[in-house]
Design a protein around this motif. Structure first.
Motif, PDB file in Angstrom:
ATOM      1  N   THR A 293       0.829  -1.199   0.000  1.00  0.00           N
ATOM      2  CA  THR A 293       0.000   0.000   0.000  1.00  0.00           C
ATOM      3  C   THR A 293       0.862   1.246   0.000  1.00  0.00           C
ATOM      4  OG1 THR A 293      -1.652  -1.190   1.287  1.00  0.00           O
ATOM      5  CG2 THR A 293      -1.855   1.188   1.226  1.00  0.00           C
ATOM      6  N   GLY A 294       0.421   2.291  -0.706  1.00  0.00           N
ATOM      7  CA  GLY A 294       1.159   3.547  -0.692  1.00  0.00           C
ATOM      8  C   GLY A 294       0.497   4.605  -1.541  1.00  0.00           C
ATOM      9  N   VAL A 295       1.022   5.830  -1.452  1.00  0.00           N
ATOM     10  CA  VAL A 295       0.506   6.946  -2.249  1.00  0.00           C
ATOM     11  C   VAL A 295       1.026   6.806  -3.669  1.00  0.00           C
ATOM     12  CG1 VAL A 295       0.417   9.442  -2.542  1.00  0.00           C
ATOM     13  CG2 VAL A 295       0.388   8.456  -0.240  1.00  0.00           C
ATOM     14  N   PHE A 296       0.118   6.544  -4.588  1.00  0.00           N
ATOM     15  CA  PHE A 296       0.489   6.361  -5.987  1.00  0.00           C
ATOM     16  C   PHE A 296       0.404   7.666  -6.766  1.00  0.00           C
ATOM     17  CE2 PHE A 296      -0.776   5.308 -10.411  1.00  0.00           C
ATOM     18  CZ  PHE A 296       0.357   4.579 -10.790  1.00  0.00           C
ATOM     19  N   GLU A 297      -0.536   8.532  -6.400  1.00  0.00           N
ATOM     20  CA  GLU A 297      -0.784   9.736  -7.192  1.00  0.00           C
ATOM     21  C   GLU A 297      -1.271  10.861  -6.287  1.00  0.00           C
ATOM     22  OE1 GLU A 297      -2.797   9.619 -11.271  1.00  0.00           O
ATOM     23  OE2 GLU A 297      -4.425  10.345  -9.973  1.00  0.00           O
ATOM     24  N   VAL A 298      -0.816  12.080  -6.600  1.00  0.00           N
ATOM     25  CA  VAL A 298      -1.296  13.273  -5.907  1.00  0.00           C
ATOM     26  C   VAL A 298      -1.988  14.162  -6.931  1.00  0.00           C
ATOM     27  CG1 VAL A 298      -0.647  15.335  -4.614  1.00  0.00           C
ATOM     28  CG2 VAL A 298       0.529  13.160  -4.176  1.00  0.00           C
ATOM     29  N   ALA A 304      -8.357  27.300 -14.057  1.00  0.00           N
ATOM     30  CA  ALA A 304      -8.389  27.098 -15.504  1.00  0.00           C
ATOM     31  C   ALA A 304      -7.145  27.707 -16.136  1.00  0.00           C
ATOM     32  CB  ALA A 304      -9.647  27.733 -16.092  1.00  0.00           C
ATOM     33  N   GLY A 305      -6.550  26.954 -17.053  1.00  0.00           N
ATOM     34  CA  GLY A 305      -5.331  27.400 -17.697  1.00  0.00           C
ATOM     35  C   GLY A 305      -4.077  26.879 -17.033  1.00  0.00           C
ATOM     36  N   GLY A 306      -4.245  26.121 -15.943  1.00  0.00           N
ATOM     37  CA  GLY A 306      -3.100  25.519 -15.263  1.00  0.00           C
ATOM     38  C   GLY A 306      -2.717  24.212 -15.922  1.00  0.00           C
ATOM     39  N   GLY A 307      -2.161  23.292 -15.142  1.00  0.00           N
ATOM     40  CA  GLY A 307      -1.758  22.006 -15.687  1.00  0.00           C
ATOM     41  C   GLY A 307      -2.952  21.183 -16.127  1.00  0.00           C
ATOM     42  N   SER A 308      -2.702  20.150 -16.899  1.00  0.00           N
ATOM     43  CA  SER A 308      -3.776  19.266 -17.351  1.00  0.00           C
ATOM     44  C   SER A 308      -3.252  17.840 -17.430  1.00  0.00           C
ATOM     45  CB  SER A 308      -4.302  19.701 -18.721  1.00  0.00           C
ATOM     46  OG  SER A 308      -3.287  19.662 -19.696  1.00  0.00           O
ATOM     47  N   ASP A 309      -4.181  16.887 -17.301  1.00  0.00           N
ATOM     48  CA  ASP A 309      -3.857  15.466 -17.394  1.00  0.00           C
ATOM     49  C   ASP A 309      -2.876  15.048 -16.292  1.00  0.00           C
ATOM     50  OD1 ASP A 309      -5.544  15.190 -19.615  1.00  0.00           O
ATOM     51  OD2 ASP A 309      -3.945  15.865 -20.945  1.00  0.00           O
ATOM     52  N   GLN A 310      -1.968  14.119 -16.620  1.00  0.00           N
ATOM     53  CA  GLN A 310      -1.072  13.546 -15.621  1.00  0.00           C
ATOM     54  C   GLN A 310       0.375  13.747 -16.036  1.00  0.00           C
ATOM     55  OE1 GLN A 310      -2.451   9.507 -15.777  1.00  0.00           O
ATOM     56  NE2 GLN A 310      -4.012   9.820 -14.192  1.00  0.00           N
ATOM     57  N   GLU A 311       1.244  13.856 -15.028  1.00  0.00           N
ATOM     58  CA  GLU A 311       2.677  13.959 -15.258  1.00  0.00           C
ATOM     59  C   GLU A 311       3.391  13.180 -14.174  1.00  0.00           C
ATOM     60  OE1 GLU A 311       4.256  17.839 -16.590  1.00  0.00           O
ATOM     61  OE2 GLU A 311       2.260  18.625 -16.179  1.00  0.00           O
ATOM     62  N   ARG A 312       4.726  13.054 -14.335  1.00  0.00           N
ATOM     63  CA  ARG A 312       5.508  12.343 -13.331  1.00  0.00           C
ATOM     64  C   ARG A 312       6.559  13.279 -12.746  1.00  0.00           C
ATOM     65  NH1 ARG A 312       4.203   7.210 -13.094  1.00  0.00           N
ATOM     66  NH2 ARG A 312       5.940   6.805 -11.678  1.00  0.00           N
ATOM     67  N   THR A 313       7.103  12.882 -11.571  1.00  0.00           N
ATOM     68  CA  THR A 313       7.992  13.797 -10.853  1.00  0.00           C
ATOM     69  C   THR A 313       9.500  13.676 -11.077  1.00  0.00           C
ATOM     70  OG1 THR A 313       8.094  12.366  -8.889  1.00  0.00           O
ATOM     71  CG2 THR A 313       6.381  14.061  -8.940  1.00  0.00           C
ATOM     72  N   PRO A 314      10.143  12.596 -11.549  1.00  0.00           N
ATOM     73  CA  PRO A 314       9.722  11.367 -12.210  1.00  0.00           C
ATOM     74  C   PRO A 314       9.501  10.168 -11.290  1.00  0.00           C
ATOM     75  CG  PRO A 314      12.083  11.544 -12.343  1.00  0.00           C
ATOM     76  CD  PRO A 314      11.608  12.749 -11.587  1.00  0.00           C
ATOM     77  N   TYR A 315       9.540  10.342  -9.978  1.00  0.00           N
ATOM     78  CA  TYR A 315       9.400   9.189  -9.086  1.00  0.00           C
ATOM     79  C   TYR A 315       7.975   8.976  -8.576  1.00  0.00           C
ATOM     80  CZ  TYR A 315      14.476   9.325  -9.058  1.00  0.00           C
ATOM     81  OH  TYR A 315      15.796   9.324  -9.431  1.00  0.00           O
ATOM     82  N   GLY A 316       7.066   9.826  -8.977  1.00  0.00           N
ATOM     83  CA  GLY A 316       5.672   9.674  -8.576  1.00  0.00           C
ATOM     84  C   GLY A 316       4.778  10.285  -9.633  1.00  0.00           C
ATOM     85  N   ARG A 317       3.475  10.050  -9.516  1.00  0.00           N
ATOM     86  CA  ARG A 317       2.551  10.566 -10.519  1.00  0.00           C
ATOM     87  C   ARG A 317       1.738  11.707  -9.932  1.00  0.00           C
ATOM     88  NH1 ARG A 317      -1.084   6.455 -13.994  1.00  0.00           N
ATOM     89  NH2 ARG A 317      -2.737   6.817 -12.466  1.00  0.00           N
ATOM     90  N   VAL A 318       1.580  12.771 -10.714  1.00  0.00           N
ATOM     91  CA  VAL A 318       0.746  13.896 -10.312  1.00  0.00           C
ATOM     92  C   VAL A 318      -0.341  14.091 -11.351  1.00  0.00           C
ATOM     93  CG1 VAL A 318       2.662  15.013  -9.107  1.00  0.00           C
ATOM     94  CG2 VAL A 318       2.143  15.661 -11.468  1.00  0.00           C
ATOM     95  N   ALA A 319      -1.456  14.666 -10.922  1.00  0.00           N
ATOM     96  CA  ALA A 319      -2.574  14.958 -11.823  1.00  0.00           C
ATOM     97  C   ALA A 319      -3.070  16.355 -11.505  1.00  0.00           C
ATOM     98  CB  ALA A 319      -3.696  13.931 -11.645  1.00  0.00           C
ATOM     99  N   TRP A 320      -3.686  16.984 -12.494  1.00  0.00           N
ATOM    100  CA  TRP A 320      -4.185  18.349 -12.355  1.00  0.00           C
ATOM    101  C   TRP A 320      -5.712  18.309 -12.452  1.00  0.00           C
ATOM    102  CZ3 TRP A 320       0.079  20.693 -10.928  1.00  0.00           C
ATOM    103  CH2 TRP A 320       1.298  20.288 -11.485  1.00  0.00           C
TER     104      TRP A 320
END
Length: 323
Positions: A293-298, A304-320
């Motif tokens: 178990t763990g935090v997979f995505e933040v 509006a006009g900020g980030g979109s979709d998903q990116e990596r940190t590169p060690y974790g996944r982020v979403a907007w």
């Protein structure tokens, strides 16, 4: 619910990178847009007068946190408008076998390794008592028992000494599953010293307003047990719609510090989302196989006009998430 302090006020999220790589981690988060709008404009004035390193200082709103007590780790902070922050942490050098037991992060892989709620030193009942009593009532004391508080601290680069109190689960140093168990950080010195909240430090180019959600992954087999663990930690049941909508997903509302009413103004709030790994998603399956178990995505709430979709940190996944 038990009387006493809140046990679901989100304080910070910990992101680990390999030993000696904190400067690179800071650059990675800058590339994700965590740079200050005001300082980015200021940098144009300094470009011709200072070296590239000096210009980087002016456009970077990631705050140098300093070295932790014991000298093993150091951090930098990405402070968000809602008062929550990301702690970018690394080991200053690779810890020796003798030093490793002193840190719960020593056996963790890079990425989002932990999340913390705001503690409450000296409260009655204590955070430890609240969590342990809930765990006992749900029959999961062997999974979730919390330790008595321990002291922690660090020294800021300006020499200011910070002190806090940590309440952690007994099993948080384990390699498997520990990253899904939160801890509590309660300030002994004022929180504003630990988390500077000046506007110029949290007005980011990517238009982030705060945390939208933390997504914790678990196997289907462990899903029901982890659901009870989170309920014991937070002291509230999952949101009704999450129970109805998906057999293997639950969501809980978290509380925010709401410094000066900011959280209410900028987005609806944060959630903790527990999901069983999608068996058709190779990344999710691999994550659970390696970490339990763990935090997979933040997920970050953005205008509006900020980030979109998903990116990596590169060690974790982020979403907007546009709000």
């Amino acid at each position: 619910m038990s009387r006493g302090p809140s046990t679901r006020t989100l304080d910070h999220i910990v992101h680990l990178t390999p030993p000696g790589t904190l400067p690179q981690a800071v650059q990675q988060f800058r590339r994700l847009g965590f740079t200050c709008v005001q300082n980015l404009q200021m940098s144009l004035h300094y470009t011709r007068r200072h070296s590239a390193d000096r210009v980087a200082f002016y456009i970077n709103s990631v705050v140098d946190g300093g070295e932790h007590a014991g000298g093993l780790t150091a951090n930098a902070l990405v402070i968000l408008p809602d008062g929550v922050y990301l702690e970018l942490i690394h080991f200053i050098r690779k810890p020796s076998p003798e030093e490793s037991p002193a840190s719960p992060w020593a056996n963790k892989p890079p990425g989002f390794i932990a999340f913390a709620f705001l503690g409450s030193p000296g409260s009655s009942p204590s955070i430890t008592s609240l969590i342990n009593n809930r765990a006992e009532a749900l029959g999961i004391s062997h999974e979730l028992e919390c330790l008595q508080p321990t002291s922690g601290g660090r020294t800021r680069p300006d020499g200011e000494r910070l002190e806090w109190e940590i309440v952690a689960p007994v099993r948080w140093a384990e390699r498997q599953n520990a990253m899904g168990r939160p801890f509590y950080c309660g300030d002994v010195t004022p929180r504003k010293l630990r988390v500077p909240l000046e506007e110029e430090k949290r007005d980011h180019v990517n238009k982030t307003r705060g945390i939208a959600y933390l997504r914790v992954l678990v196997s289907e087999e462990a899903f029901e047990l982890k659901t009870r663990e989170i309920q014991a930690v937070l002291g509230v049941p999952p949101l009704a719609e999450s129970v109805i909508d998906n057999k293997f997903e639950r969501a809980w509302e978290l509380q925010l510090l709401d410094e000066g009413g900011i959280a209410r103004e900028i987005h609806k709030g944060a959630r903790l989302v527990l999901s069983a790994a999608d068996k058709t998603d190779a990344d999710e399956v691999k994550f659970v196989e390696e970490n339990g178990t763990g935090v997979f995505e933040v997920g970050f709430a953005v205008k509006a006009g900020g980030g979109s979709d998903q990116e990596r940190t590169p060690y974790g996944r982020v979403a907007w998430v546009v709000v």
